[in-house]
Motif scaffolding. Structure first.
Motif, short mmCIF file in Angstrom:
data_model
loop_
_atom_site.label_atom_id
_atom_site.label_comp_id
_atom_site.label_asym_id
_atom_site.label_seq_id
_atom_site.Cartn_x
_atom_site.Cartn_y
_atom_site.Cartn_z
N VAL A 122 0.86 -1.18 0.00
CA VAL A 122 0.00 0.00 0.00
C VAL A 122 0.89 1.22 0.00
CG1 VAL A 122 -1.74 1.32 1.26
CG2 VAL A 122 -1.89 -1.18 1.19
N ASN A 123 0.76 2.05 -1.02
CA ASN A 123 1.55 3.27 -1.12
C ASN A 123 0.65 4.45 -0.81
OD1 ASN A 123 3.55 5.13 -1.62
ND2 ASN A 123 3.42 4.97 -3.86
N GLY A 124 0.86 5.07 0.34
CA GLY A 124 0.02 6.18 0.79
C GLY A 124 -0.87 5.73 1.93
N TYR A 125 -0.72 6.36 3.11
CA TYR A 125 -1.44 5.91 4.30
C TYR A 125 -2.38 7.01 4.79
CZ TYR A 125 -2.12 3.11 8.54
OH TYR A 125 -2.66 2.33 9.54
N GLY A 126 -3.25 7.50 3.86
CA GLY A 126 -4.26 8.47 4.24
C GLY A 126 -5.57 7.78 4.57
N VAL A 127 -6.69 8.47 4.34
CA VAL A 127 -7.99 7.92 4.74
C VAL A 127 -8.32 6.63 3.97
CG1 VAL A 127 -8.93 10.12 5.52
CG2 VAL A 127 -9.19 9.46 3.12
N ILE A 128 -7.89 6.52 2.72
CA ILE A 128 -8.14 5.30 1.96
C ILE A 128 -7.05 4.26 2.25
CG2 ILE A 128 -8.40 4.31 -0.34
CD1 ILE A 128 -10.72 6.07 0.51
N GLY A 129 -5.80 4.68 2.23
CA GLY A 129 -4.70 3.75 2.40
C GLY A 129 -4.76 2.97 3.70
N LYS A 130 -5.08 3.64 4.79
CA LYS A 130 -5.11 2.91 6.07
C LYS A 130 -6.26 1.91 6.11
CE LYS A 130 -7.52 6.61 8.66
NZ LYS A 130 -7.34 7.58 9.77
N ARG A 131 -7.36 2.24 5.44
CA ARG A 131 -8.49 1.30 5.38
C ARG A 131 -8.18 0.13 4.47
NH1 ARG A 131 -10.45 6.21 6.78
NH2 ARG A 131 -12.34 6.30 8.08
N VAL A 132 -7.50 0.39 3.36
CA VAL A 132 -7.09 -0.70 2.47
C VAL A 132 -6.13 -1.63 3.19
CG1 VAL A 132 -5.82 -1.28 0.37
CG2 VAL A 132 -7.50 0.57 0.33
N ALA A 133 -5.16 -1.07 3.90
CA ALA A 133 -4.19 -1.90 4.62
C ALA A 133 -4.90 -2.80 5.63
CB ALA A 133 -3.15 -1.01 5.31
N ASP A 134 -5.80 -2.22 6.40
CA ASP A 134 -6.54 -3.02 7.39
C ASP A 134 -7.36 -4.12 6.71
OD1 ASP A 134 -5.52 -1.40 9.37
OD2 ASP A 134 -7.37 -0.24 9.66
N ALA A 135 -8.01 -3.77 5.59
CA ALA A 135 -8.86 -4.74 4.89
C ALA A 135 -8.04 -5.89 4.33
CB ALA A 135 -9.64 -4.04 3.77
N VAL A 136 -6.86 -5.59 3.80
CA VAL A 136 -5.99 -6.64 3.27
C VAL A 136 -5.64 -7.64 4.36
CG1 VAL A 136 -3.64 -7.08 2.42
CG2 VAL A 136 -5.06 -5.33 1.33
N THR A 137 -5.37 -7.16 5.57
CA THR A 137 -4.99 -8.07 6.65
C THR A 137 -6.14 -8.96 7.08
OG1 THR A 137 -5.54 -6.50 8.44
CG2 THR A 137 -3.31 -6.39 7.51
N GLN A 138 -7.37 -8.63 6.69
CA GLN A 138 -8.53 -9.45 7.04
C GLN A 138 -8.82 -10.55 6.02
OE1 GLN A 138 -10.11 -8.97 10.07
NE2 GLN A 138 -8.37 -7.59 10.28
N GLN A 139 -8.09 -10.56 4.91
CA GLN A 139 -8.34 -11.53 3.84
C GLN A 139 -7.51 -12.79 4.07
OE1 GLN A 139 -10.88 -10.42 1.87
NE2 GLN A 139 -10.66 -8.59 3.16
N ASN A 140 -8.08 -13.96 3.81
CA ASN A 140 -7.35 -15.21 4.04
C ASN A 140 -6.49 -15.63 2.86
OD1 ASN A 140 -9.17 -16.25 2.16
ND2 ASN A 140 -10.31 -17.47 3.65
N ASP A 141 -6.47 -14.80 1.80
CA ASP A 141 -5.64 -15.11 0.65
C ASP A 141 -4.66 -13.98 0.33
OD1 ASP A 141 -7.65 -13.38 -0.13
OD2 ASP A 141 -8.14 -14.43 -1.99
N MET A 142 -4.46 -13.07 1.30
CA MET A 142 -3.56 -11.94 1.09
C MET A 142 -2.73 -11.67 2.33
SD MET A 142 -6.15 -9.17 -0.71
CE MET A 142 -7.30 -9.70 -1.98
N ASP A 143 -1.53 -11.15 2.11
CA ASP A 143 -0.68 -10.64 3.18
C ASP A 143 -0.30 -9.21 2.86
OD1 ASP A 143 -0.49 -12.99 4.82
OD2 ASP A 143 0.90 -13.84 3.35
N LEU A 144 -0.20 -8.38 3.87
CA LEU A 144 0.23 -7.00 3.68
C LEU A 144 1.75 -6.96 3.70
CD1 LEU A 144 -0.65 -4.00 3.46
CD2 LEU A 144 -0.47 -3.89 5.96
#
Length: 351
Positions: free
Chosen positions: A11-33
């Motif tokens: 994730v490049n950019g940790y603003g209002v969208i980036g931090k939510r994308v990062a959190d969402a990725v960690t909730q997926q069972n087929d993805m790693d951040l």
């Protein structure tokens, strides 16, 4: 590149969208951040490391600034990209377009957000409309919050054979809540200077068949956007038939004024009570008891959380680019389950 069944996401950019994308990725069972890259060395960067995410500076200079601020930095963006299969660019508007050359040089698949033009990737993404055409691509663009909501709702009507043309008025919140001290508007309304506003043509970048015109006005609040739509149907229909069409989308939540959800602030409060991170409303919250059908004319209104609605779309876009999940319904179901999308229906006693 990852050789396991789990994709590694940067994730490049940790603003209002980036931090939510990062959190969402960690909730997926087929993805790693794989990690998060940013330019900030303030409290936002500290949240990255506090959550246990690997922090990278956008450039070597940013790395040094972060290190001088006492942050644990894993390297620069170049280093992060070497470890990832896909990069989700959540940098400010127009910055991502400049980053695209780097991503292409690195040979890494990438996703940009709706602030960039369609031409940056040549493909615009909403899971329920354009997932199949994104499978295996090198890049895509997740369209804006308002465009996402439009495509979701109009696609549901189109798939039911009900949509002829749509005309919408968008009341757009002035700025993100955390930046409301920096700008926005007060005690006025600011209309967009052209009709159609940019959202209509943007929706057509996802589905060129849509006959849609939008008008927009910026309003002095920061909670969410509010849309009003007048739609001409292909034929006269009953209200229940229209509601059934909307029910086919798992990302449209039919809410009711009768439940006390009489304004956007009460819907946000419901998200907080549901325990959603950041009070996220991932769904389009559409008032079913306000919806009106007069012959072949349909009128309805809904709420859009611009910080949250594109998050599930971004997760699905990752899967589409990777190509391991080719069926949009499978990806949507996986994402929805991981993020708790659908819980609003249970809380309100069904749809």
């Amino acid at each position: 590149m990852s050789t396991s069944s789990r994709s590694r996401i940067a994730v490049n950019g940790y603003g209002v969208i980036g931090k939510r994308v990062a959190d969402a990725v960690t909730q997926q069972n087929d993805m790693d951040l794989a990690g998060v890259s940013d330019v900030s060395a303030d409290w936002r960067a500290r949240m990255v490391t506090q959550k246990g995410y690997r922090l990278f500076g956008a450039t070597d200079e940013h790395v040094r600034t972060m290190q001088n601020a006492g942050l644990d930095v894993a390297g620069a963006l170049d280093d992060l990209l070497e470890t990832a299969d896909v990069v989700v660019d959540c940098t400010p508007k127009h910055v991502a377009a400049k980053n695209v050359e780097l991503y292409r040089q690195k040979g890494i698949k990438f996703i940009v957000q709706g602030g960039e033009k369609h031409e940056v990737t040549g493909h615009s993404f909403v899971a329920e409309a354009s997932y199949a055409s994104a499978v295996g691509r090198d890049s895509t663009r997740v369209v804006s919050c308002n465009t996402t909501s439009m495509v979701r709702t109009l696609a549901a009507l189109k798939h039911a054979g009900l949509l002829r043309r749509a005309r919408g008025t968008l009341m757009r919140r002035a700025t993100d809540p955390w930046e409301s001290h920096l700008g926005g508007i007060m005690n006025t309304l600011a209309p967009e200077p052209e009709i159609p506003s940019h959202q209509g043509p943007d929706a057509q970048s996802v589905d060129p068949e849509l006959d849609v015109v939008t008008m927009a006005v910026k309003v002095p609040e920061t909670l969410a956007h509010l849309h009003y739509w007048a739609v001409q149907l292909t034929r006269p229909a009953e209200k229940d038939e229209v509601l059934d069409a909307f029910r086919t989308s798992p990302r449209i939540a039919l809410i009711q004024m009768a439940d006390g959800l009489t304004a956007i602030n009460s819907v946000k409060e419901l998200m907080a009570d549901l325990g959603r991170p950041h009070d996220n409303l991932y769904e389009v919250a559409l008032w079913s008891d306000m919806l009106k059908v007069e012959g072949d004319e349909l009128f309805y209104a809904y709420m859009v959380d611009n910080q949250a609605i594109v998050i599930p779309e971004t997760v699905d876009a990752i899967r589409a680019l990777i190509g391991q999940v080719r069926d949009p319904h499978e990806s949507i179901a996986k994402t929805n389950a991981a993020l708790g999308i659908g819980a609003i229906f249970d809380a309100l006693g069904g749809r």
